[in-house]
Design a protein around this motif. Structure first.
Motif, PDB file in Angstrom:
ATOM      1  N   ALA A  59       3.159  -2.485 -13.016  1.00 33.66           N
ATOM      2  CA  ALA A  59       3.549  -3.618 -12.414  1.00 33.66           C
ATOM      3  C   ALA A  59       4.093  -4.939 -13.327  1.00 33.66           C
ATOM      4  O   ALA A  59       4.670  -5.715 -13.182  1.00 33.66           O
ATOM      5  CB  ALA A  59       2.345  -4.103 -11.431  1.00 33.66           C
ATOM      6  N   LYS A 103      -9.363  -2.303 -15.959  1.00 30.77           N
ATOM      7  CA  LYS A 103     -10.541  -2.289 -15.071  1.00 30.77           C
ATOM      8  C   LYS A 103     -11.879  -2.769 -15.745  1.00 30.77           C
ATOM      9  O   LYS A 103     -12.905  -2.901 -15.096  1.00 30.77           O
ATOM     10  CB  LYS A 103     -10.647  -1.210 -14.128  1.00 30.77           C
ATOM     11  N   PHE A 111       5.639   3.469  -7.302  1.00 31.14           N
ATOM     12  CA  PHE A 111       5.485   2.383  -6.385  1.00 31.14           C
ATOM     13  C   PHE A 111       5.135   0.947  -7.222  1.00 31.14           C
ATOM     14  O   PHE A 111       4.285   1.036  -7.991  1.00 31.14           O
ATOM     15  CB  PHE A 111       4.027   2.702  -5.558  1.00 31.14           C
ATOM     16  N   HIS A 112       5.806  -0.033  -6.612  1.00 30.26           N
ATOM     17  CA  HIS A 112       5.505  -1.356  -7.229  1.00 30.26           C
ATOM     18  C   HIS A 112       5.691  -1.367  -8.678  1.00 30.26           C
ATOM     19  O   HIS A 112       4.911  -2.251  -9.370  1.00 30.26           O
ATOM     20  CB  HIS A 112       4.005  -1.724  -6.819  1.00 30.26           C
ATOM     21  N   ALA A 129       0.701  -1.250   0.202  1.00 33.26           N
ATOM     22  CA  ALA A 129       0.149  -0.205   0.124  1.00 33.26           C
ATOM     23  C   ALA A 129       0.928   1.253  -0.089  1.00 33.26           C
ATOM     24  O   ALA A 129       1.894   1.463   0.740  1.00 33.26           O
ATOM     25  CB  ALA A 129      -0.971  -0.058   1.129  1.00 33.26           C
ATOM     26  N   TRP A 180     -11.956  -7.794 -10.360  1.00 33.05           N
ATOM     27  CA  TRP A 180     -10.844  -8.203 -10.623  1.00 33.05           C
ATOM     28  C   TRP A 180     -10.400  -9.442 -11.285  1.00 33.05           C
ATOM     29  O   TRP A 180      -9.865  -9.687 -12.391  1.00 33.05           O
ATOM     30  CB  TRP A 180      -9.730  -8.033  -9.367  1.00 33.05           C
ATOM     31  N   TRP A 215       1.019   4.098 -18.800  1.00 29.42           N
ATOM     32  CA  TRP A 215       0.580   3.079 -17.939  1.00 29.42           C
ATOM     33  C   TRP A 215      -0.943   3.330 -17.326  1.00 29.42           C
ATOM     34  O   TRP A 215      -1.580   2.408 -17.187  1.00 29.42           O
ATOM     35  CB  TRP A 215       1.634   3.019 -16.871  1.00 29.42           C
ATOM     36  N   THR A 270      -2.155  -4.438  -4.892  1.00 30.73           N
ATOM     37  CA  THR A 270      -1.358  -3.460  -4.740  1.00 30.73           C
ATOM     38  C   THR A 270      -2.491  -2.177  -4.303  1.00 30.73           C
ATOM     39  O   THR A 270      -3.548  -1.954  -5.243  1.00 30.73           O
ATOM     40  CB  THR A 270      -0.839  -2.984  -5.955  1.00 30.73           C
ATOM     41  N   ALA A 277      -3.234  -6.773  -8.776  1.00 33.48           N
ATOM     42  CA  ALA A 277      -1.706  -6.469  -8.731  1.00 33.48           C
ATOM     43  C   ALA A 277      -1.715  -5.162  -9.316  1.00 33.48           C
ATOM     44  O   ALA A 277      -0.582  -4.566  -8.908  1.00 33.48           O
ATOM     45  CB  ALA A 277      -0.857  -7.571  -9.237  1.00 33.48           C
ATOM     46  N   LEU A 278      -2.387  -4.673 -10.007  1.00 32.96           N
ATOM     47  CA  LEU A 278      -2.355  -3.407 -10.788  1.00 32.96           C
ATOM     48  C   LEU A 278      -2.620  -2.300  -9.723  1.00 32.96           C
ATOM     49  O   LEU A 278      -2.098  -1.441  -9.677  1.00 32.96           O
ATOM     50  CB  LEU A 278      -3.004  -3.232 -12.213  1.00 32.96           C
ATOM     51  N   SER A 279      -3.712  -2.332  -9.260  1.00 30.89           N
ATOM     52  CA  SER A 279      -4.462  -1.550  -8.377  1.00 30.89           C
ATOM     53  C   SER A 279      -5.826  -2.240  -8.025  1.00 30.89           C
ATOM     54  O   SER A 279      -6.698  -2.458  -8.557  1.00 30.89           O
ATOM     55  CB  SER A 279      -4.740  -0.240  -9.028  1.00 30.89           C
ATOM     56  N   VAL A 280      -6.071  -2.260  -6.637  1.00 32.37           N
ATOM     57  CA  VAL A 280      -7.158  -3.295  -6.192  1.00 32.37           C
ATOM     58  C   VAL A 280      -8.488  -2.636  -6.694  1.00 32.37           C
ATOM     59  O   VAL A 280      -8.608  -1.243  -6.789  1.00 32.37           O
ATOM     60  CB  VAL A 280      -7.262  -3.285  -4.679  1.00 32.37           C
ATOM     61  N   ASP A 281      -9.212  -3.687  -6.981  1.00 30.82           N
ATOM     62  CA  ASP A 281     -10.772  -3.574  -7.253  1.00 30.82           C
ATOM     63  C   ASP A 281     -11.608  -4.349  -6.459  1.00 30.82           C
ATOM     64  O   ASP A 281     -10.834  -5.175  -5.720  1.00 30.82           O
ATOM     65  CB  ASP A 281     -10.762  -4.079  -8.852  1.00 30.82           C
TER      66      ASP A 281
END
Lengths: 340, 340, 340
Positions: C304, C321, C287-288, B273, B313, C313, B290, B304-308
Motif C-alpha cells: 500500500a 505490526k 489488493f490495494h 476488504a 495500529w 512486502w 484495509t 492501511a496495510l492490514s487492519v489491527d
C-alpha cells in the motif's frame, strides 16, 4: 483552422525561431506530430523525443530552444501556450445552435435562456433557471430551483438535484451527481435515523467536475466549491465540504464531510481526507495520501498511513522496505536494500 | 412549519429549559442559527460554539445544559432528537402526488401501485412490481421482474437490473446501479471466459444507498443487503457479499466478492476488504482501513496495510514516522519526532 | 434447458464419474445445489463443502474426485468448464429481437444494423455506426461518430462520447462513461487553463467494463484498451492509458494518465498507479497496491505504500505490526506479536 507559425506567435505572444511561414493545422505529440502539426515540450523528461521530432514546430522554453531540430515558439509557460493553441486550432468556433429537443421535458415555470440548448430526454424542473448559451446534454436531470450560469455545459446524464447553484463556464462530465443527500444518520438503539439533508450546493465559475463524481448537499448549510476548482473523475465530496478557489483534485479522491480546503491546493489521485479538518491554502498532497489531521502550513505532503512532509515520508517509506531485514539481521544489510 | 419550543419538547419527549413559548421555524448550526432556529450539540468539540450561539434554542445533553446561553431541549441522544425535529420542521408532509409521466415506458405486464409516482423517461420492465407510494424518479431503469417495496424512493438515474428485490422505505440516490454482473471470469490459456452471473440481489427494508454506488448480482446465489443498512456514495459491493442489518459504510468503500459482514458494523470512508472473508457483528473500521483477514471479535480496527486493533495500529503508525531517524541515529532522537 | 450429465461430459469434453443418465437442469453452489443441479470445485478451500454436497454432480479436478460423494465431471480446468456449463444451461439462446424503440432518438445519418436493438430513450448521434446484433439498452447515449462492433452489448445508461471506437462482443455495464475529457490543465498565475482533450478511445474485442467505470479520452493521441481486457466497477482509466490484451482489474482501481500496462496483467481491487509508468506483461498486483514506479519484471507485487515483491512486502508489513514493541522493548517481545 490552418494558420502559420507566425500568426500563432503573434496571437499568443511568443518569440519565434525559424520560418514563420510554415503552415500549422493541428497539434501533435513530439513523437507523433506530422510536418503541419505543432507540439510542445513542458516536461524535460521528453527532451529525448524533442531531439528527433518531425513536428512542424514545437512550443518550448528558451532554455530548450537549441535542442529543437525544427522551428519553435519560445514561451515562458509552453504548456499554457499549447493549451491555447490547441483550443484555437481544434475547437470549432461555431456559435452554439440553440434548441430544445422535442423529447426534453421542461417545467412550465422553468426559465430557459433562448440561447441555450436542451438535448434529448433532458428534464428541467420547476423554478430552474438556465442561463445564456448553456448546454444541457442528453438525459441530464436538472432539479427544481437549480440555477445554471451562462456558458456552462453539462455532458450527458448529469444530475443536479433541487436547489443546486452552478456558476458560469463550468463543465460537468457525464454521470456527475450534485446534490444527493449527505451521509448523515443518528444512532439510536441499534439502528439509524436519517438526518434530513437540508443544505444546498453552491458552485462557482469555471469549475470542471469529472465523470461519475459525486458532490453531496449540505446538512444545514451549503457545500461550497469556489471558482476555478477542477475535480477529476470518481471523486466523492461530502456534505458541507468547502473547496477553495483553483484547488485541483485528480481521480478517486474522497473528502469527508465538513472538511474545509484552502485555495490553490493540489490533490494527486486517490487522496482521501477525513471529515472536519481544515487544510490551508497551497497545500499539495501526492498520490494516494491519507489526510487524518488538519494542515496548517503550505507545502507538499505524502503518506498512505497519514500524511507527513513529503521528504520525511519518502525516507520512512524507503526504510519500511528494509524493516524485516533490519530486525532479522541488524543494520548491516540495510543500506543495500534501500538502494535497490 | 413553525411551532413552539414547548410543542417540540412534548412531541419529542425532551425536558425543556427556558421559555417554552419561543417560536421555532427551522434548524440551524450553532454558529449560523437565527433566533427562530433550533440547533444541537452532539460533538463536544463544538462546545465553544455553543457558548456564543444565537440560536433560538439548542438540543443537548443534560451535562451541557449549563453552558448554553439560550433555551434548550435536554435529551439523552440530542442528535437523534435533532434528526426528528429537522424532519418535522422541514420535510413537507404532503401526500405524494401519484402519477405516471407520459414519457415513462411501462411494460404492459408490470404491476404499478396506483399510489406510486413514475417520472419522466423512466422505464419499468416486464413483470416488475412497484409497491404503494413508491417514487421512481426521472430516467430510472427498473428491469424485468424487479420488485420494489412500498414507500421506497429512487432518485433520478437509478438502474435496477432484472430480478433485483428491494424492500420498503429504501432510498437510492442518483446513479446507483444494482444488479450489474459480478466480476467473474475463468482463466483459460491466456484469456478469460465469462462466468454467467445468475444470482440476484435481495435488499431489505430501510436501506439507503448513495450516489453512484454499485452492487453486483450474485454468481449463483444472491447478494444480500439486510434491513437498515446505509451505504454512502461510490461504494462497490461485489457479488455474493452479504451485509448484516444496520451496518453502515461511508464513501469509497469496496467489499470484494463473497465477503460476509455482520450486523451493526461501521466502516469509515475508503475502507476496502478482500473477498471470502467473514466479519463479525459490531466490528468498526476506521477511515482507509484495509481488511485482509476475517474479523472474529467485535472492536475497533485500523490500518492501511492490514487492519489491527486501533490502539496498536496508531502506536505503530506513529513509530513509522520516525523509522528513518531511528535507523540513522538510533533511539535517542525518536521521542521528539513522535511527539511532533 | 435440462440435459444429462453424459451430454454435458460429451459437449464439454470431460471425463465422467458416476451415472451419466442423471438429469441436470441448473447450476448451484456446493452447499446450496439441489439434486438436479451441477456444482464445481475450483478453490480447495471448499473441499469441506464438497464432502457433504447434495448436488446432482460436481465439476472438479481428477485429484479431488475421490472426495466427491456424488457423480462428477473431471476436468483440467473445472472453473472454465463450469463457466461454459452455466452458460449452456442458463443463458437463453434466443436470437436477439431486433427493434428500435419509438422513444429512441437516432440521428438521420447514423448507421444502425438491422439486427441491432435500440432501447427506450437511447440516443444515437450523427455519424455513429452500430454493428450487427448490437444491444443498446435503455437510456444509453452514443455520441457522434462512435463505432460499435457486432454483438457488443451496452447495459442501461452507458455513455460513449464522440468518436469512441468499441470492438466486437464487448459488454459495458450501467453507468460506464467512455470518452469524458482527460484531466489536463495548464497552470498559469494561480488558475488553470483547460488543455483541449482531442484524442479518442479505441477499445478492442471481448472487452468487459464494469458499472460506473470511467475511461477518459486521450489528450492528443488515443486511450487504448486492447482485446479481452476485463475491468470491474468504479475504475478510473486516465487519458492516454494503454492497457494490453487480457489484462484484468478488479473494482476501484485507478490508472493515471499515460501509463502503459502490458498484456495479461492482473490487478486486485483498489490498486492505484501514478501516471507515465510502464508496466510489463504478466505483472500481478495484489489488493490495494500502490504503484509508483515502472515495473520491468513479471511477478507478483504488493504494497500500500509502494509496491515491492509480494513476499518481501508481506514480511515487512508483518514487522510493521511490531514496530512500537520493538522500539519500546527491544527485539525480545517481537516474535510473539508477529505470530499473533
Amino acid at each position: 483552422m490552418p494558420t502559420t507559425l507566425g500568426e500563432l506567435a503573434d496571437r499568443f505572444d511568443c518569440k519565434i525561431r525559424g520560418n514563420p511561414e510554415i503552415i500549422i493545422d493541428s497539434v501533435g505529440t513530439l513523437l507523433g506530430a506530422t510536418p503541419n502539426a505543432i507540439s510542445f515540450l513542458s516536461n524535460p523528461a521528453y527532451i529525448k523525443q524533442l531531439k528527433t521530432t518531425r513536428a512542424g514546430a514545437v512550443i518550448l522554453e528558451e532554455r530548450h530552444q537549441d535542442l529543437c531540430p525544427v522551428p519553435a515558439l519560445v514561451a515562458i509557460n509552453p504548456y499554457a501556450v499549447y493549451a491555447r493553441v490547441a483550443d484555437f486550432l481544434h475547437t470549432p468556433k461555431v456559435v452554439i445552435d440553440p434548441y430544445i429537443h422535442p423529447t426534453a421535458c421542461i417545467s412550465e415555470d422553468a426559465k430557459v435562456a433562448d440561447s441555450s440548448r436542451i438535448s434529448a430526454h433532458a428534464v428541467i424542473g420547476p423554478g430552474a433557471e438556465i442561463g445564456e448559451s448553456v448546454v444541457i446534454s442528453e438525459g441530464c436531470i436538472v432539479g427544481a430551483k437549480v440555477t445554471i450560469g451562462s456558458k456552462t455545459r453539462l455532458a450527458p446524464h448529469v444530475v443536479l438535484m433541487s436547489g443546486v447553484e452552478v456558476g458560469k463556464r463550468c463543465i460537468f462530465h457525464s454521470g456527475v451527481v450534485c446534490g444527493s443527500d449527505g451521509f448523515g444518520f443518528a444512532h439510536e438503539d441499534e439502528s439509524w435515523i436519517k438526518v434530513p439533508q437540508l443544505g444546498g450546493i453552491v458552485i462557482g465559475d469555471d469549475v470542471e467536475i469529472g465523470a461519475n463524481t459525486t458532490v453531496d448537499r449540505g446538512t444545514i448549510e451549503n457545500t461550497v466549491i469556489e471558482d476555478g476548482v477542477k475535480l477529476d473523475n470518481l471523486i466523492q465530496i461530502g456534505h458541507n465540504v468547502h473547496i477553495g478557489a483553483h484547488t485541483v483534485m485528480a481521480a478517486l479522491c474522497g473528502i469527508a464531510g465538513s472538511t474545509v480546503i484552502g485555495k490553490r491546493c493540489m490533490f494527486g489521485g486517490a487522496v482521501v481526507a477525513v471529515g472536519h479538518l481544515t487544510i490551508c491554502d497551497d497545500a499539495v498532497f501526492t498520490f494516494h495520501s491519507t489526510i487524518l489531521k488538519s494542515i496548517t502550513e503550505p507545502g507538499t505532503y505524502s503518506g498512505a498511513l497519514s500524511v507527513d512532509k513529503s521528504p520525511r515520508w519518502r525516507r520512512n517509506a524507503a526504510r519500511f522496505k528494509t524493516l524485516d531485514s533490519l530486525i532479522r539481521f541488524g543494520r548491516g544489510t540495510l543500506e543495500k536494500e534501500t538502494d535497490e
